[in-house]
Design an enzyme around this catalytic site. Sequence first.
Site, PDB file in Angstrom:
ATOM      1  N   HIS A  69     -14.820  42.135  -0.837  1.00  0.00           N
ATOM      2  CA  HIS A  69     -14.041  41.676  -1.991  1.00  0.00           C
ATOM      3  C   HIS A  69     -12.541  41.676  -1.680  1.00  0.00           C
ATOM      4  O   HIS A  69     -11.809  40.775  -2.093  1.00  0.00           O
ATOM      5  CB  HIS A  69     -14.296  42.578  -3.200  1.00  0.00           C
ATOM      6  N   GLN A 128     -24.784  30.285  -3.509  1.00  0.00           N
ATOM      7  CA  GLN A 128     -23.870  30.353  -4.641  1.00  0.00           C
ATOM      8  C   GLN A 128     -22.641  29.483  -4.399  1.00  0.00           C
ATOM      9  O   GLN A 128     -22.219  28.724  -5.276  1.00  0.00           O
ATOM     10  CB  GLN A 128     -23.444  31.799  -4.881  1.00  0.00           C
ATOM     11  N   LYS A 130     -20.796  34.891   2.193  1.00  0.00           N
ATOM     12  CA  LYS A 130     -22.058  35.634   2.256  1.00  0.00           C
ATOM     13  C   LYS A 130     -23.077  35.078   1.269  1.00  0.00           C
ATOM     14  O   LYS A 130     -24.260  34.961   1.580  1.00  0.00           O
ATOM     15  CB  LYS A 130     -21.841  37.121   1.974  1.00  0.00           C
ATOM     16  N   ALA A 179     -14.857  46.136   1.042  1.00  0.00           N
ATOM     17  CA  ALA A 179     -13.922  45.418   1.910  1.00  0.00           C
ATOM     18  C   ALA A 179     -14.117  43.913   1.871  1.00  0.00           C
ATOM     19  O   ALA A 179     -13.170  43.145   2.078  1.00  0.00           O
ATOM     20  CB  ALA A 179     -14.062  45.926   3.348  1.00  0.00           C
ATOM     21  N   ALA A 215     -17.787  47.039  -8.311  1.00  0.00           N
ATOM     22  CA  ALA A 215     -18.280  47.799  -7.149  1.00  0.00           C
ATOM     23  C   ALA A 215     -17.633  47.243  -5.890  1.00  0.00           C
ATOM     24  O   ALA A 215     -18.301  46.908  -4.914  1.00  0.00           O
ATOM     25  CB  ALA A 215     -19.800  47.758  -7.068  1.00  0.00           C
ATOM     26  N   LEU A 226     -21.443  42.827   4.409  1.00  0.00           N
ATOM     27  CA  LEU A 226     -21.057  43.760   3.363  1.00  0.00           C
ATOM     28  C   LEU A 226     -21.593  43.297   2.016  1.00  0.00           C
ATOM     29  O   LEU A 226     -21.494  42.119   1.661  1.00  0.00           O
ATOM     30  CB  LEU A 226     -19.540  43.889   3.289  1.00  0.00           C
ATOM     31  N   SER A 227     -22.159  44.226   1.263  1.00  0.00           N
ATOM     32  CA  SER A 227     -22.725  43.938  -0.041  1.00  0.00           C
ATOM     33  C   SER A 227     -22.688  45.200  -0.882  1.00  0.00           C
ATOM     34  O   SER A 227     -22.826  46.309  -0.351  1.00  0.00           O
ATOM     35  CB  SER A 227     -24.169  43.460   0.093  1.00  0.00           C
TER      36      SER A 227
END
EC number: 6.3.2.1
Length: 290
Positions: free
Chosen positions: A46, A163, A159, A44, A41, A194-195
């Site tokens: 990524h 993690q 983000k 931008a 999915a 962004l997610s």
Amino acid sequence: MSTPEVISTITALQHRLGQARGRSALVGGDTRIVLVPTMGALHAGHLALVRRARALGDIVVVSIFVNPLQFGAGEDLERYPRTLDADLATLADENVSVVFAPTASEMYPDSANGTRVTAGPIGSAYEGAARPGHFDGMLTVVAKLLGIVAPDTAVFGQKDGQQVFLVQSMVADLNLRTAIEVVETVREPSGLALSSRNRYLDDAQNTAAQALFAGLRAAVQAALAGPAAALAAAHARIAAQPLVKLDYLVIVHPQTFVPVDDAYRGPARMLVAARVGTTRLIDNVPLALG
């Protein structure tokens, strides 16, 4: 423009990368391989990781794998978007050499009894408290991907701040040879991080979600007055938006991810998580506490 080579098995991927390393060694070269782990999915954010990877190495491997170990009971494993064809089209302009798109059975052939990586105490805090086992599953798949690809560098986005911290800790604790590169959070013009989950927000919810970054910005501006002032400023901005249901808002030490006390001064990071409608969103920013 060329579509990346799609490989779905571990054996085929390792053969492909081994051939590339071998050809380079024959002429005295050193092929640098960079991994960008994703669950697909692609957006931008990524692509910012992919472009950084391209600058760091000769072969960019993007993994696309919706990792079932990261999803707990009642979470959105089945709902999570799977858009491989669109992702490949997105990557066609990015000079990605290989997309590794395995099945769950390929990654976990002995799913019930396989080895798992444990994230430790920080893995049970913040996102880990809301999503028990999530970070164990994340670290397990990252460890497997690092073992399969043997990349010189792996690229992650800031983000997902907790993690990133846990991956960096695992690499250091297990003496792994892969360098971890972190790319700053990519944001919508409104400031919303962004997610892949942003697509679940309707217009009103998207507007409401912008309160998260507004709160973080308020904390940055108040940080010189100390942790309590930064937290108060962020809480005030977020609480002004009733559609946002705050889960946690915390300031942690960047080297330990343990919450700081009000006497602390120095570098820190503010983490936030909230639900807007049924969508869970996270974000974080660095703070300079004075």
